[in-house]
Design a protein around this motif. Sequence first.
Motif, PDB file in Angstrom:
ATOM      1  N   MET A  19     -70.062   4.458  45.727  1.00 27.19           N
ATOM      2  CA  MET A  19     -70.627   5.553  46.945  1.00 27.19           C
ATOM      3  C   MET A  19     -71.765   6.222  46.290  1.00 27.19           C
ATOM      4  O   MET A  19     -72.734   6.356  46.734  1.00 27.19           O
ATOM      5  N   ASN A  20     -71.670   6.590  44.989  1.00 27.78           N
ATOM      6  CA  ASN A  20     -72.601   7.437  44.338  1.00 27.78           C
ATOM      7  C   ASN A  20     -74.034   6.570  44.060  1.00 27.78           C
ATOM      8  O   ASN A  20     -74.841   7.075  43.911  1.00 27.78           O
ATOM      9  N   ALA A  21     -73.725   5.450  43.719  1.00 22.32           N
ATOM     10  CA  ALA A  21     -75.020   4.614  43.502  1.00 22.32           C
ATOM     11  C   ALA A  21     -75.608   4.614  44.687  1.00 22.32           C
ATOM     12  O   ALA A  21     -76.641   4.340  44.553  1.00 22.32           O
ATOM     13  N   GLU A  22     -74.992   4.272  45.687  1.00 28.96           N
ATOM     14  CA  GLU A  22     -75.490   3.929  47.140  1.00 28.96           C
ATOM     15  C   GLU A  22     -76.228   5.119  47.450  1.00 28.96           C
ATOM     16  O   GLU A  22     -77.434   5.219  47.997  1.00 28.96           O
ATOM     17  N   LYS A  23     -75.946   6.342  47.016  1.00 28.40           N
ATOM     18  CA  LYS A  23     -76.614   7.507  47.321  1.00 28.40           C
ATOM     19  C   LYS A  23     -77.892   7.660  46.286  1.00 28.40           C
ATOM     20  O   LYS A  23     -78.853   8.258  46.795  1.00 28.40           O
ATOM     21  N   ALA A  24     -77.662   7.245  45.091  1.00 29.01           N
ATOM     22  CA  ALA A  24     -78.762   7.555  44.144  1.00 29.01           C
ATOM     23  C   ALA A  24     -79.646   6.520  44.508  1.00 29.01           C
ATOM     24  O   ALA A  24     -80.913   6.787  44.425  1.00 29.01           O
ATOM     25  N   LEU A  25     -79.349   5.312  45.131  1.00 30.55           N
ATOM     26  CA  LEU A  25     -80.461   4.274  45.371  1.00 30.55           C
ATOM     27  C   LEU A  25     -81.059   4.694  46.648  1.00 30.55           C
ATOM     28  O   LEU A  25     -82.366   4.561  46.741  1.00 30.55           O
ATOM     29  N   SER A  26     -80.534   5.478  47.551  1.00 28.99           N
ATOM     30  CA  SER A  26     -80.891   5.885  48.687  1.00 28.99           C
ATOM     31  C   SER A  26     -81.984   6.665  48.651  1.00 28.99           C
ATOM     32  O   SER A  26     -83.074   6.718  49.294  1.00 28.99           O
ATOM     33  N   ALA A  27     -81.686   7.565  47.581  1.00 31.80           N
ATOM     34  CA  ALA A  27     -82.728   8.733  47.059  1.00 31.80           C
ATOM     35  C   ALA A  27     -83.972   8.187  46.580  1.00 31.80           C
ATOM     36  O   ALA A  27     -85.041   8.654  46.719  1.00 31.80           O
ATOM     37  N   LEU A  28     -83.815   6.939  45.792  1.00 27.11           N
ATOM     38  CA  LEU A  28     -85.008   6.316  45.437  1.00 27.11           C
ATOM     39  C   LEU A  28     -85.739   5.464  46.370  1.00 27.11           C
ATOM     40  O   LEU A  28     -86.699   5.078  46.083  1.00 27.11           O
ATOM     41  N   GLY A  29     -85.100   5.383  47.791  1.00 22.63           N
ATOM     42  CA  GLY A  29     -85.722   4.542  48.563  1.00 22.63           C
ATOM     43  C   GLY A  29     -85.872   3.132  48.368  1.00 22.63           C
ATOM     44  O   GLY A  29     -86.415   2.384  48.830  1.00 22.63           O
ATOM     45  N   VAL A  30     -84.535   2.452  47.461  1.00 21.23           N
ATOM     46  CA  VAL A  30     -84.297   1.239  47.178  1.00 21.23           C
ATOM     47  C   VAL A  30     -83.262   0.722  48.151  1.00 21.23           C
ATOM     48  O   VAL A  30     -82.147   1.311  48.357  1.00 21.23           O
ATOM     49  N   THR A  31     -83.655  -0.556  48.746  1.00 16.36           N
ATOM     50  CA  THR A  31     -82.609  -1.101  49.485  1.00 16.36           C
ATOM     51  C   THR A  31     -81.621  -2.023  48.760  1.00 16.36           C
ATOM     52  O   THR A  31     -82.251  -2.784  47.783  1.00 16.36           O
ATOM     53  N   ALA A  32     -80.568  -1.818  48.601  1.00 16.16           N
ATOM     54  CA  ALA A  32     -79.563  -2.556  48.020  1.00 16.16           C
ATOM     55  C   ALA A  32     -78.073  -2.819  48.418  1.00 16.16           C
ATOM     56  O   ALA A  32     -77.748  -2.194  49.297  1.00 16.16           O
ATOM     57  N   LYS A  33     -77.687  -3.856  48.115  1.00 18.56           N
ATOM     58  CA  LYS A  33     -76.481  -4.236  48.318  1.00 18.56           C
ATOM     59  C   LYS A  33     -75.375  -3.915  47.225  1.00 18.56           C
ATOM     60  O   LYS A  33     -75.635  -4.613  46.011  1.00 18.56           O
ATOM     61  N   VAL A  34     -74.735  -2.842  47.138  1.00 17.19           N
ATOM     62  CA  VAL A  34     -73.852  -2.431  46.200  1.00 17.19           C
ATOM     63  C   VAL A  34     -72.216  -2.844  46.517  1.00 17.19           C
ATOM     64  O   VAL A  34     -71.780  -2.575  47.483  1.00 17.19           O
TER      65      VAL A  34
END
Length: 102
Positions: free
Chosen positions: A28-43
């Motif tokens: 959940m925290n990685a999804e928040k961090a990646l979203s803040a970076l504008g990175v599309t990711a499947k976590v």
Amino acid sequence: MNQTDSNRELRVLTVCGVGMGSSLILRMNAEKALSALGVTAKVEHTDLSSARGMKADVAIAQGLHTDDLAGVAPVVIPISNFMDVDGLRRQLDEALRAQGWL
């Protein structure tokens, strides 16, 4: 993932030692961090044993497990504080830039 397939969704594993509790929080925290970076990711979150048989672009785990993840992903990020979203964002930013993915 490289620059030629930069539009591809990044695959990220969050890993804990035996169960799913801390890896779920980390996910959940990685999804928040990646979203803040504008990175599309499947976590995805998983345990260490399962992670060893998986492939990803980035693996995030407690520092004591990172040596075990060397073959899982080209980028392995050690975490000491699972709740530090900003710290994780900084680590991801640095690692993804080093790979040319950001």
